[in-house]
Design a protein around this motif. Sequence first.
Motif, mmCIF file in Angstrom:
data_model
loop_
_atom_site.group_PDB
_atom_site.id
_atom_site.type_symbol
_atom_site.label_atom_id
_atom_site.label_comp_id
_atom_site.label_asym_id
_atom_site.label_seq_id
_atom_site.Cartn_x
_atom_site.Cartn_y
_atom_site.Cartn_z
ATOM 1 N N GLY A 51 46.931 39.731 33.832
ATOM 2 C CA GLY A 51 46.624 39.885 35.247
ATOM 3 C C GLY A 51 45.167 39.668 35.601
ATOM 4 N N VAL A 52 44.306 39.423 34.614
ATOM 5 C CA VAL A 52 42.891 39.179 34.892
ATOM 6 C C VAL A 52 42.742 37.766 35.446
ATOM 7 N N THR A 53 42.003 37.653 36.542
ATOM 8 C CA THR A 53 41.772 36.353 37.155
ATOM 9 C C THR A 53 40.277 36.102 37.297
ATOM 10 N N ALA A 54 39.912 34.849 37.468
ATOM 11 C CA ALA A 54 38.524 34.455 37.718
ATOM 12 C C ALA A 54 38.492 33.839 39.107
ATOM 13 N N PRO A 55 38.358 34.674 40.166
ATOM 14 C CA PRO A 55 38.476 34.165 41.529
ATOM 15 C C PRO A 55 37.294 33.327 42.027
ATOM 16 N N ARG A 56 36.133 33.462 41.387
ATOM 17 C CA ARG A 56 34.974 32.701 41.849
ATOM 18 C C ARG A 56 33.900 32.681 40.772
ATOM 19 N N LEU A 57 32.870 31.871 41.007
ATOM 20 C CA LEU A 57 31.735 31.798 40.094
ATOM 21 C C LEU A 57 30.744 32.914 40.393
ATOM 22 N N VAL A 58 29.956 33.291 39.397
ATOM 23 C CA VAL A 58 28.902 34.276 39.607
ATOM 24 C C VAL A 58 27.807 33.630 40.458
ATOM 25 N N PRO A 59 27.451 34.259 41.580
ATOM 26 C CA PRO A 59 26.403 33.705 42.439
ATOM 27 C C PRO A 59 25.016 34.079 41.925
#
Length: 92
Positions: free
Chosen positions: A59-67
């Motif tokens: 269930g772990v997702t990577a929704p965006r990049l680290v800003p």
Amino acid sequence: MATFPDVVILLPGITGSVLANAKGKEVWSPSAGAVWRAITSFGHSIEDLELAGDEVDDGVTAPRLVPDVSIVPGLVKIDGYTRIQDYLILMV
């Protein structure tokens, strides 16, 4: 506006993706909420990232990049992927 003749694939480094648990809460992120949860749980909040046994879909997702983040303006800064992300968006 320029166009890319090829596909561009951006693979962030090991700390370059914001990670969210199955409930959608960010557990690896430079956001104030994620940092606060890590501090108040003494680091236990990131245990949601651990794979249990042979589990494939945790269930772990990577929704965006680290800003990019300025911790102390002008002194301490975390270089994220803001510039390259903005550049790629402008090129589309």
